[in-house]
Design an enzyme around this catalytic site. Structure first.
Site, PDB file in Angstrom:
ATOM      1  N   SER A 128       8.871   5.154  16.531  1.00 51.34           N
ATOM      2  CA  SER A 128       7.627   4.848  17.244  1.00 51.34           C
ATOM      3  C   SER A 128       7.944   4.563  18.709  1.00 51.34           C
ATOM      4  O   SER A 128       8.583   3.566  19.025  1.00 51.34           O
ATOM      5  CB  SER A 128       6.936   3.634  16.603  1.00 51.34           C
ATOM      6  OG  SER A 128       6.442   3.964  15.326  1.00 51.34           O
ATOM      7  N   SER A 140      10.480   6.060   9.108  1.00 47.35           N
ATOM      8  CA  SER A 140       9.892   5.733  10.404  1.00 47.35           C
ATOM      9  C   SER A 140      10.261   4.301  10.792  1.00 47.35           C
ATOM     10  O   SER A 140      10.102   3.382   9.998  1.00 47.35           O
ATOM     11  CB  SER A 140       8.369   5.880  10.338  1.00 47.35           C
ATOM     12  OG  SER A 140       7.778   5.474  11.550  1.00 47.35           O
ATOM     13  N   GLU A 178       0.822  -1.198   0.000  1.00 51.82           N
ATOM     14  CA  GLU A 178       0.000   0.000   0.000  1.00 51.82           C
ATOM     15  C   GLU A 178       0.862   1.255   0.000  1.00 51.82           C
ATOM     16  O   GLU A 178       1.980   1.254   0.500  1.00 51.82           O
ATOM     17  CB  GLU A 178      -0.895   0.032   1.236  1.00 51.82           C
ATOM     18  CG  GLU A 178      -1.805  -1.152   1.378  1.00 51.82           C
ATOM     19  CD  GLU A 178      -2.531  -1.173   2.713  1.00 51.82           C
ATOM     20  OE1 GLU A 178      -2.260  -0.269   3.544  1.00 51.82           O
ATOM     21  OE2 GLU A 178      -3.355  -2.064   2.920  1.00 51.82           O
ATOM     22  N   CYS A 233       5.066  -7.313   7.690  1.00 51.82           N
ATOM     23  CA  CYS A 233       5.973  -6.827   8.732  1.00 51.82           C
ATOM     24  C   CYS A 233       6.095  -7.884   9.819  1.00 51.82           C
ATOM     25  O   CYS A 233       5.085  -8.408  10.305  1.00 51.82           O
ATOM     26  CB  CYS A 233       5.472  -5.517   9.325  1.00 51.82           C
ATOM     27  SG  CYS A 233       6.636  -4.774  10.489  1.00 51.82           S
ATOM     28  N   CYS A 261      -1.196  -2.394  14.806  1.00 54.43           N
ATOM     29  CA  CYS A 261      -0.924  -2.212  13.380  1.00 54.43           C
ATOM     30  C   CYS A 261      -1.495  -3.376  12.583  1.00 54.43           C
ATOM     31  O   CYS A 261      -1.215  -4.539  12.874  1.00 54.43           O
ATOM     32  CB  CYS A 261       0.584  -2.121  13.167  1.00 54.43           C
ATOM     33  SG  CYS A 261       1.080  -2.051  11.437  1.00 54.43           S
ATOM     34  N   GLY A 295       5.637  -2.433   6.639  1.00 56.16           N
ATOM     35  CA  GLY A 295       6.994  -2.918   6.807  1.00 56.16           C
ATOM     36  C   GLY A 295       7.849  -2.047   7.706  1.00 56.16           C
ATOM     37  O   GLY A 295       7.505  -0.916   8.055  1.00 56.16           O
ATOM     38  N   GLU A 296       9.004  -2.590   8.088  1.00 53.68           N
ATOM     39  CA  GLU A 296      10.006  -1.921   8.908  1.00 53.68           C
ATOM     40  C   GLU A 296      11.189  -1.568   8.009  1.00 53.68           C
ATOM     41  O   GLU A 296      11.957  -2.446   7.606  1.00 53.68           O
ATOM     42  CB  GLU A 296      10.445  -2.835  10.048  1.00 53.68           C
ATOM     43  CG  GLU A 296      11.690  -2.413  10.801  1.00 53.68           C
ATOM     44  CD  GLU A 296      11.656  -0.993  11.325  1.00 53.68           C
ATOM     45  OE1 GLU A 296      12.436  -0.158  10.799  1.00 53.68           O
ATOM     46  OE2 GLU A 296      10.860  -0.712  12.242  1.00 53.68           O
ATOM     47  N   CYS A 342       3.076   8.331   1.348  1.00 54.94           N
ATOM     48  CA  CYS A 342       3.515   7.385   2.379  1.00 54.94           C
ATOM     49  C   CYS A 342       3.792   6.052   1.700  1.00 54.94           C
ATOM     50  O   CYS A 342       2.911   5.476   1.062  1.00 54.94           O
ATOM     51  CB  CYS A 342       2.438   7.248   3.439  1.00 54.94           C
ATOM     52  SG  CYS A 342       2.869   6.126   4.780  1.00 54.94           S
ATOM     53  N   CYS A 368       3.692  -5.118  15.948  1.00 49.22           N
ATOM     54  CA  CYS A 368       3.026  -4.153  16.831  1.00 49.22           C
ATOM     55  C   CYS A 368       1.531  -4.465  16.857  1.00 49.22           C
ATOM     56  O   CYS A 368       0.899  -4.636  15.810  1.00 49.22           O
ATOM     57  CB  CYS A 368       3.256  -2.731  16.335  1.00 49.22           C
ATOM     58  SG  CYS A 368       4.996  -2.252  16.247  1.00 49.22           S
ATOM     59  N   CYS A 403      -1.538   1.847   8.262  1.00 54.94           N
ATOM     60  CA  CYS A 403      -0.772   0.782   7.615  1.00 54.94           C
ATOM     61  C   CYS A 403      -1.575  -0.514   7.523  1.00 54.94           C
ATOM     62  O   CYS A 403      -2.057  -1.020   8.534  1.00 54.94           O
ATOM     63  CB  CYS A 403       0.514   0.518   8.394  1.00 54.94           C
ATOM     64  SG  CYS A 403       1.582   1.949   8.523  1.00 54.94           S
ATOM     65  N   ASN A 407       5.303   5.347  21.557  1.00 51.25           N
ATOM     66  CA  ASN A 407       3.954   4.799  21.802  1.00 51.25           C
ATOM     67  C   ASN A 407       3.613   4.452  23.240  1.00 51.25           C
ATOM     68  O   ASN A 407       2.479   4.066  23.525  1.00 51.25           O
ATOM     69  CB  ASN A 407       3.699   3.564  20.925  1.00 51.25           C
ATOM     70  CG  ASN A 407       3.799   3.898  19.457  1.00 51.25           C
ATOM     71  OD1 ASN A 407       3.401   4.971  19.033  1.00 51.25           O
ATOM     72  ND2 ASN A 407       4.361   2.983  18.675  1.00 51.25           N
TER      73      ASN A 407
END
Length: 357
Positions: free
Chosen positions: A216, A193, A96, A116, A123, A165-166, A109, A120, A337, A218
């Site tokens: 992040s 990020s 996406e 991922c 997410c 994803g990371e 974005c 988290c 995400c 949080n």
């Protein structure tokens, strides 16, 4: 004898492009022409490169493609103009990207992985689990495809690697993708990020050219952060904060601490005061992000009231921590995400309420 591998020209780092093309082009300046088609114009095929002869394009096509991700679905624009794109990659993977017009600027974005592994709990991408790394062509291709669809001038564009994803678990592909984008989008207009992959932060800090860094956080303490971000077990919050203290920042730059606000869990003024103590001494600003609900996520996770959000932000400001609140953009288009993918690939998982731990 096996056929030579067909490579996507968008996967080849700019510095390596002349050598890769040398056997098939008749002059060195042809590589510069191809580079302009790739990086400036976002060519979706070699046939588009009309200032090359037909014979040269046919020759290049025996060894290369110049393909971009295909659009599987796109949402109708939200009232604020935001629009989400679901791309299908050559192997069937789906990723996406989000288009967000913001006055004179436009932000895209981007995703860096097809899934991922960080997990988290707030997410949707993490809910669906790990996926493969994206190639440089699949990362930059999101930009080129949306630019072509929306006719966005380069000078108006900001980019954020905050999608699926990371990014720091895919630096081998993210770095060449950034190098391909930098001639048109300066590093100060790109933000990466991360969930807090300390070795990746350190590697990023060693680069000569670096995007902005967003992390992040949080939660105001390690215990709560571990409950919603399992990566904290491997990279504890105090160690993460120390890595941010060491991170090199150019003049005028700061780190963004992203903070997803969850009703009754991390959104009180006392939580803001604890967060301020954690971040004190860092060149940092907090981006407070009210939670974006999704049916695939735990039911206890809810968006705080506007009044609670304002109290949290005010408490940070009183403690001299710069703060912005990301007011809802794109919630009508499932802009968080993985949410558009989630609408297409719904599945059920058991829930665990961290407040009960």
């Amino acid at each position: 004898m096996s056929e030579p591998e067909i490579r996507n020209l968008h996967d080849i780092p700019a510095a390596e492009l002349p050598a890769a093309l040398a056997p098939l082009v008749d002059a060195p300046f042809r590589a510069r022409q191809v580079a302009r088609w790739l990086h400036d114009r976002g060519a979706a095929s070699i046939d588009e490169m009309t200032d090359l002869s037909l014979g040269m394009r046919e020759s290049l096509s025996t060894r290369f493609t110049a393909s971009l991700p295909g659009i599987e679905q796109r949402t109708d624009p939200a009232p604020d103009g935001s629009e989400k794109f679901l791309f299908r990659l050559a192997d069937g993977s789906k990723i996406e990207a989000v288009y967000m017009p913001m006055g004179e600027r436009t932000t895209i974005c981007l995703s860096s992985q097809a899934g991922c592994a960080v997990g988290c709990t707030f997410c949707v991408t993490g809910f669906f689990g790990a996926g493969r790394n994206l190639t440089p062509a699949e990362i930059t291709g999101q930009v080129h495809r949306i630019r072509r669809e929306r006719e966005i001038p380069w000078e108006r564009l900001n980019l954020v690697l905050m999608g699926m994803g990371e990014p720091l678990l895919n630096l081998e592909n993210v770095i060449p993708a950034l190098d391909s984008l930098y001639p048109n989008v300066a590093p100060r207009r790109i933000t990466l990020s991360t969930s807090g992959i300390i070795p990746g932060i350190e590697e990023l800090g060693r680069l000569e050219r670096r995007p902005n860094l967003a992390v992040s956080i949080n939660a105001p303490d390690g215990r709560r952060r571990e409950e919603i971000m399992p990566i904290t077990k491997k990279y504890p919050l105090p160690d993460l904060i120390e890595s941010l203290r060491r991170y090199p920042l150019e003049k005028g730059r700061e780190i963004t601490a992203e903070y997803v606000l969850l009703q009754g869990w991390n959104d009180s003024p006392r939580d803001a005061e604890t967060l301020a103590r954690l971040l004190r001494g860092l060149r940092v600003k907090v981006n407070a992000i009210p939670f974006n609900p999704d049916p695939n996520l735990p039911a206890w996770m809810k968006r705080p009231s506007d009044a609670a959000i304002d109290r949290f932000a005010a408490a940070l400001a009183e403690n001299r921590i710069p703060v912005t609140v990301r007011r809802s953009r794109g919630d009508q288009i499932a802009a968080a995400c993985g949410q558009l993918r989630g609408k297409n690939e719904s599945k059920v998982r058991g829930e665990r309420d961290p407040k009960s731990l």
